[in-house]
Enzyme design. Structure first.
Site, PDB file in Angstrom:
ATOM      1  N   HIS A 134      30.134  24.695 -62.762  1.00 37.53           N
ATOM      2  CA  HIS A 134      28.839  24.091 -62.450  1.00 37.53           C
ATOM      3  C   HIS A 134      28.386  24.390 -61.026  1.00 37.53           C
ATOM      4  O   HIS A 134      27.181  24.443 -60.756  1.00 37.53           O
ATOM      5  CB  HIS A 134      28.898  22.575 -62.655  1.00 37.53           C
ATOM      6  CG  HIS A 134      29.132  22.169 -64.071  1.00 37.53           C
ATOM      7  ND1 HIS A 134      29.597  20.927 -64.426  1.00 37.53           N
ATOM      8  CD2 HIS A 134      28.976  22.843 -65.243  1.00 37.53           C
ATOM      9  CE1 HIS A 134      29.716  20.841 -65.730  1.00 37.53           C
ATOM     10  NE2 HIS A 134      29.357  22.003 -66.254  1.00 37.53           N
ATOM     11  N   HIS A 373      35.997  20.517 -67.627  1.00 35.98           N
ATOM     12  CA  HIS A 373      36.397  21.392 -66.522  1.00 35.98           C
ATOM     13  C   HIS A 373      35.212  21.908 -65.707  1.00 35.98           C
ATOM     14  O   HIS A 373      35.245  23.029 -65.194  1.00 35.98           O
ATOM     15  CB  HIS A 373      37.218  22.569 -67.054  1.00 35.98           C
ATOM     16  CG  HIS A 373      38.242  22.179 -68.069  1.00 35.98           C
ATOM     17  ND1 HIS A 373      39.331  21.394 -67.770  1.00 35.98           N
ATOM     18  CD2 HIS A 373      38.325  22.433 -69.405  1.00 35.98           C
ATOM     19  CE1 HIS A 373      40.051  21.193 -68.864  1.00 35.98           C
ATOM     20  NE2 HIS A 373      39.459  21.809 -69.867  1.00 35.98           N
ATOM     21  N   CYS A 374      34.166  21.081 -65.593  1.00 38.55           N
ATOM     22  CA  CYS A 374      32.957  21.491 -64.850  1.00 38.55           C
ATOM     23  C   CYS A 374      32.391  22.800 -65.396  1.00 38.55           C
ATOM     24  O   CYS A 374      31.938  23.663 -64.633  1.00 38.55           O
ATOM     25  CB  CYS A 374      33.248  21.615 -63.360  1.00 38.55           C
ATOM     26  SG  CYS A 374      33.784  20.084 -62.581  1.00 38.55           S
ATOM     27  N   ALA A 375      32.437  22.942 -66.720  1.00 39.78           N
ATOM     28  CA  ALA A 375      31.952  24.167 -67.367  1.00 39.78           C
ATOM     29  C   ALA A 375      31.379  23.828 -68.739  1.00 39.78           C
ATOM     30  O   ALA A 375      31.783  24.395 -69.760  1.00 39.78           O
ATOM     31  CB  ALA A 375      33.070  25.185 -67.481  1.00 39.78           C
TER      32      ALA A 375
END
Length: 416
Positions: A134, A373-375
């Site tokens: 992100h 996972h910030c994705a």
């Protein structure tokens, strides 16, 4: 002068068990069981050399940098600038092209607001890949909203590699910026960054590379990569949190306006105007995380003494072992099977939820990450809302992998 020692480091020939003993936290127990720390893509543990360096700074040298001529101020400034020199050597770049900052997120935002915002216009395109963190998506969305630029996405193939044909097709004259990760934090995919940057440069596209997951595990030679910007994070490189660096081409640094205003980034200030400092200092407003950067210098020294190639070889062996064992488990789904991978494995077991797996694994002393996972866009591609991720470092062991698999099988049985 009583210099700050950041180089208390391991022997030149790696003895992995001995090196593991350098990390105090790895000696602890969780829920009565020896800790298995498989969350290194999130943050790495710190060797004693790093802990000692930061402790010594506060005990014997604590002062602000670049603001005093007394002995403590001089010692602190010299130690801080030694970190810049150590990172420059690690990345093979000149010191004056390296901005010290809080990490990759700050670095990418610095590029976004100091380079992209003044230059992008309606109709311009920012190209990003599906596998970005992100931190390499959201800043560009904010810039697109303010400039009228558009974001286009280079997709991936089912095995987690970039669709390079599609990427090259998307490199049209409208594309002004390509933001791409060197190594995926979810899939472990190592992108062919040299070829990608070469193709972009031939088309006049400025390139931003997120090197957070690459720098701790692979040899980074930025001039050979050929990018315009390269960002790294210190806490994944065995250093303290709140540290990192941005490398930028000299011509960019000189034309970019400061991102933040304050002390150190100026030469002269009056109410008629301000004369800014030269790069990289004009991007380093305020008092930095001095102790953290001195700890990062110790971390870089530590890694260089082991040898980054030795680390990569070790982690590749561990990855092969872990992958082989996971593939034996019924109902196992692995995300990202690229032929060129860092030691990161995202997985799910049919009929279970990632958070349940991670919670029960923690009771067995195993630390893995669960979630997105910030994705988020990447997990949407695979049609899942969360995965478990095991990520390895050189200090992990084959015996830990066996214990992890035993724990995972136990948890799978409990979850039915």
């Amino acid at each position: 002068m009583d210099r700050i020692n950041t180089s208390a480091a391991p022997p030149t020939s790696p003895d992995w068990e001995r090196l593991r003993a350098d990390f105090p936290l790895l000696q602890r127990h969780v829920h009565g069981k020896p800790l298995i720390y498989f969350d290194n893509a999130n943050t790495a543990q710190k060797p004693q050399a790093v802990i000692t360096a930061t402790d010594t700074f506060y005990r014997r040298h604590n002062a602000n940098i670049s603001r005093a001529v007394h002995t403590l101020g001089t010692e602190a400034t010299e130690a801080y600038e030694a970190t810049r020199a150590a990172l420059a050597t690690l990345l093979n770049v000149p010191m004056h092209e390296l901005v010290l900052c809080s990490g990759t997120t700050f670095a990418i935002n610095l590029i976004a607001y100091s380079w992209a915002l003044p230059r992008l216009r309606t109709g311009d395109v920012i190209l990003v890949s599906r596998m970005e963190h992100h931190a390499n998506i959201v800043p560009w969305q904010l810039i697109a909203e303010r400039t009228g630029a558009r974001i286009q996405v280079a997709d991936i193939l089912p095995n987690g590699t970039l669709d390079l044909d599609a990427l090259h097709t998307l490199m049209t004259p409208q594309v002004k910026l390509l933001a791409i990760t060197h190594v995926s934090n979810v899939l472990g995919t190592v992108n062919p960054i040299h070829d990608i940057c070469r193709q972009a440069r031939q088309r006049g596209i400025t390139t931003v590379v997120d090197g957070s997951q690459a720098a701790p595990h692979r040899h980074i030679n930025i001039p050979a990569i050929g990018c315009d910007f390269y960002a790294i994070t210190g806490h994944k490189l065995y250093g303290p949190t709140g540290t990192g660096a941005l490398w930028a081409r000299r011509e960019h640094l000189h034309i970019m306006p400061p991102f933040l205003g304050g002390g150190e980034m100026i030469k002269e200030v009056s109410f008629d105007g301000t004369l800014f400092n030269t790069p990289p200092h004009k991007f380093e407003a305020g008092t930095p995380n001095i102790a953290g950067f001195i700890g990062l210098s110790a971390a870089v020294d530590y890694v260089r003494r082991i040898g980054i190639d030795q680390i990569e070889t070790r982690e590749t062996e561990l990855l092969a072992h872990l992958t082989e064992e996971l593939q034996k488990i019924d109902g196992m789904r692995l995300f990202g099977t690229a032929p060129n991978k860092a030691a990161v494995v995202s997985f799910m077991i049919e009929g279970t939820h990632a958070h349940d797996l991670a919670t029960l694994l923690d009771l067995e002393g195993v630390a893995v990450r669960s979630g997105q996972h910030c994705a988020h866009p990447l997990l949407q591609y695979y049609g899942v809302t969360a995965t478990c991720r095991a990520s390895l470092a050189f200090y992990n062991t084959h015996e830990e992998i066996e214990r992890f698999i035993t724990a995972l099988l136990k948890v799978r049985k409990l979850l039915g």
